[in-house]
Every structure is written in structure tokens, then in C-alpha cells.
Design an enzyme around this catalytic site. Structure first.
Site: not given
Ligand code: SAJ
Length: 394
Positions: A192, A246
């Protein structure tokens, strides 16, 4: 919370009797009325159905059960050290109710060794752990898509022994359509953390590219879309920083366990954590050039189309800009009705509509790619000054 409530409601609608626990009485009362205290698409419908079926009841204290699921926050404390106090407290709170043959599952994202530690805490509290099944099954759902991913995502289960893994597998089979993969507890824990560190490192790569491109006068979004046409390249998107509870947190749990070996993971965290500062500097410079006084900040949430402000880089940026008293900050966040307490104390900041920000601001700062902002007619931006941290206004 965000994980336990959807899980509890889904299980209740599958016919299981669920006793949901939260330490906050107001949350318990809301759920028992069939309502929700968090925003997640379709969750209101599911919770209402679960409560109306009579299978879901919430309370502030645990009760006897066959299966106990711990899904509490695991933030970091000082020096980015994992704060396991919620997991420990939750474990002690269930200990008086855990009987031989029961199954205890940890879903919270946790440092390696936590599942074993739960066994030790239960033992200290007098539970005969030789006759209790104990497993880690990390939650993997994406906020905004929780109800779908709760069912369709593959799940990893790491029991403290094989019998525990099998017992947990039997439970998840009842509502998971994805594959269920069995392993050891410590491998499940690290898997994870690895998933979120993978995403963090890849976003850091995109964010670093954005700084390189800015220096060279190259459009980073065009660059990435071109590079991604290679069959084995898939670069993520740069932004104002990485937020939420996360991705910006979990990599630290790996760094804490193996600091000397985690050089890349640490560097990625530092690149992503620096990005909000970079955006602030850019705004200050541009505002100075334009003699801009009214800054329209579009988006406060940590990512698109959600209302969650936790750990949001947009919030950090807006807060910092509000400290400059010569600025008027027009904050636009379509998913909230009132400003969060951290922003309320600034008389030079108010929550307003997109229309007002478009009309009044001297400089627009796009922080979150919410649908409302993506779908904005480009003609509305004509003769406006703007900084777009998400690459949506081309
Ligand atoms: N972000 C970027 N660029 C990207 C993708 C995301 O800047 O290309 C930023 C987003 O704007 C945000 C942050 O990253 O600020 C995180 O967003 P996210 O959509 O990547 O992830 P979370 O935090 O909403 O959810 C993640 C997910 N993990 C993965 O995709 C590996 C989710 O599946 C997990 O369950 C969750 O963390 C968790 O609870 O751990």
C-alpha cells in the site's frame, strides 16, 4: 469516515449487521438519521438505504462482533514520523469485545509491522490472540470513485498467518468483484505504501519537468502530451503540489522505516512539497508586474470535483497570499458553502462565485481543475491576466 462509512453501508445493504463506530457523537447522530457528514458521489443514497434496512447502526463505542475493521486515520506527527495513536486507541477500544474465533482487520494505511503490533496490543489487553484471526487489507479506493472502487478494485490481504488471510478473504469475497491476493502482513503493508509512493514519485517527475520547462520557455503540458505518445512513457500531470491525506503522507512511512535507502522517495516528497512555494513566488512576481490588487483564486480542494480541503496545496497557497494585506483575495470553491476556519480570520479574503472572480479580479490563479473551471468558455478569459497551475486554459 471516508473508508469505513462506505464499507459499512455497502456491507449493510448486502445483508450483514453492521455496528459503525465513530468517536464524534454528531457524526453518529447524522448517520443514524440516514444522512452523511462527508461528500462522496452516491454515498448519501447508500447510507440511507443501509440505515433504512435496519442493518446499519452507528455508536460512539464498539460492541461484540464476529469481524472488527479498523479504518482510522494514520497521519504523521513531528519530523514526518507516523502517528499510530488512532490505530492504537481503536485497538484498545475493541479489545474488551474480541472473542476466540473473531477476525480483526486493519484497513488503515500503516507502517510495516503495524498488524503484528495490533496483535501485541490486544494480547496486553488480555485477548487470547492465538485464537483470533488478524490481517491487514489496505484500502485502495480513490476519493470521488469510492463506491465503484470498493467493489471492483483488486484487494491485497496480508494475514499474520495463512488462516487469518483465508478468514479475511472469505469476508471480502462477499462484496469485492476484483481479485483477492493473499500475502504476508508486512508485504501487504509495504504494498500500500509503495502504491502511493509510486504515484508521488511520478507526480514529482512531472512537477520537476514543469520547473525545467518554465526556465526554458517551453509549455510543459504540450511536452508531456508529446512524450506520452511513446508507447512506454506515461508521465503524470504537474500541478500546484500534492495534497490529500494519502499520497503526501504515506511515502514518509517508508522513509521512516528505511531512511538511508529511500533517497528517491524523499527527493520526490521534497519536490512536491516545494511546488506551492514556487506558485506563490510566481503570483507575487506577476501581481507586482501588473500592480494587481485583487487576486481571484479558483479552487481550494486538494483535487478536482471533491470538497475535501485536507492537506490541499491550494489552501496553503491561498492562505499565504491572504497574509499579504495589500491583496484582496476572491476565493472560488464551488463545493463548499462557507470558508474553512483557517481562512475565516482574514478580512481581505472572501468566498465568492466564479462570476464575481471573473468580473472583479486583476489576476486569476487557477489552482484546481474542477469541472466548472475546465468548462469555462475561453472567451471569458479574453483580456484577463491569469496563471494556470493545471494546464487547462490553453
Ligand atoms: N495529482 C497531480 N498530478 C497528477 C495526479 C494527481 O498533481 O497527475 C495531485 C492531485 O491534484 C492531488 C494529489 O496529487 O493533490 C493526490 O491525488 P490522487 O488523485 O493522485 O490521489 P488520492 O490521494 O485522492 O488517492 C490516492 C490513490 N492512490 C493511488 O492512486 C496510488 C487511492 O487509490 C488511494 O486509496 C488513496 O490515495 C489512499 O487512501 O491511500
Amino acid at each position: 469516515g471516508y473508508i469505513a462509512l462506505p464499507t459499512a453501508s455497502l456491507d449493510a445493504t448486502k445483508g450483514m449487521a453492521v455496528h459503525g463506530v465513530d468517536v464524534r457523537q454528531d457524526v453518529v447522530d447524522t448517520i443514524n438519521q440516514g444522512k452523511i457528514h462527508i461528500h462522496e458521489p452516491d454515498l448519501d443514497v447508500l447510507v440511507r438505504a443501509a440505515v433504512q434496512s435496519g442493518n446499519l447502526r452507528a455508536a460512539v463505542k464498539p460492541a461484540e462482533a464476529d469481524i472488527f475493521i479498523i479504518a482510522v486515520p494514520t497521519p504523521f506527527g513531528e519530523n514526518h514520523k507516523p502517528d499510530m495513536s488512532y490505530v492504537e486507541e481503536a485497538t484498545h477500544s475493541i479489545a474488551p469485545f474480541v472473542r476466540p474465533g473473531n477476525l480483526v482487520i486493519l484497513e488503515s494505511t500503516s507502517p510495516v509491522g503495524t498488524t503484528e503490533k495490533i496483535g501485541e496490543w490486544l494480547k496486553t489487553d488480555g485477548v487470547d490472540t492465538s485464537r483470533v484471526y488478524l490481517a491487514h487489507c489496505p484500502e485502495r479506493v480513490l476519493p470521488g470513485k469510492i463506491l465503484n472502487e470498493l467493489v471492483t478494485n483488486d484487494r491485497i490481504i496480508g494475514g499474520v498467518n495463512h488462516e487469518s488471510s483465508l478468514a479475511a478473504e472469505k469476508f471480502y469475497r462477499q462484496f469485492v468483484s476484483g481479485s483477492i491476493l493473499l500475502t504476508e502482513a508486512k508485504t501487504a503493508e509495504l504494498s500500500k505504501l509503495t502504491e502511493n509512493a509510486f504515484r508521488d514519485v511520478n507526480i514529482a517527475f512531472a512537477n520537476e519537468l514543469s520547473l525545467i520547462c518554465e526556465k526554458m520557455g517551453i509549455d510543459v503540458w504540450e511536452l508531456i502530451s508529446l512524450a506520452n505518445r511513446h508507447p512506454r512513457v506515461n508521465i503524470l500531470q504537474p500541478g500546484p503540489g500534492v495534497g490529500g491525506h494519502c499520497i503526501a503522507v504515506d511515502p514518509w512511512f517508508i522513509i521512516d522505516s528505511a531512511p538511508a535507502e529511500s533517497k528517491l522517495i524523499r527527493a520526490a516528497r521534497e519536490v512536491n512539497d516545494h511546488k506551492p512555494r514556487h506558485v506563490i513566488e510566481k503570483v507575487l512576481k506577476k501581481a507586482d508586474e501588473l500592480k494587481a490588487k485583487k487576486i481571484g483564486c479558483l479552487g481550494l480542494a486538494f483535487k478536482a470535483d471533491i470538497d475535501d480541503l485536507r492537506g490541499s496545496p491550494a489552501m496553503d497557497i491561498v492562505l499565504e497570499l491572504a497574509k499579504h494585506q495589500n491583496f484582496q483575495i476572491l476565493a472560488v470553491e464551488p463545493h463548499i458553502q462557507a470558508l474553512p476556519p483557517a481562512l475565516r480570520e482574514y478580512p481581505n479574503l472572501h468566498l465568492c462565485s466564479l462570476e464575481e472572480a471573473l468580473r472583479e479580479a486583476d489576476l486569476l490563479l487557477l489552482l484546481v481543475n474542477h469541472r466548472d473551471f475546465v468548462e469555462l468558455d475561453p472567451a471569458r478569459l479574453k483580456n484577463k491576466n491569469w496563471i494556470d497551475t493545471r494546464g487547462i486554459w490553453k
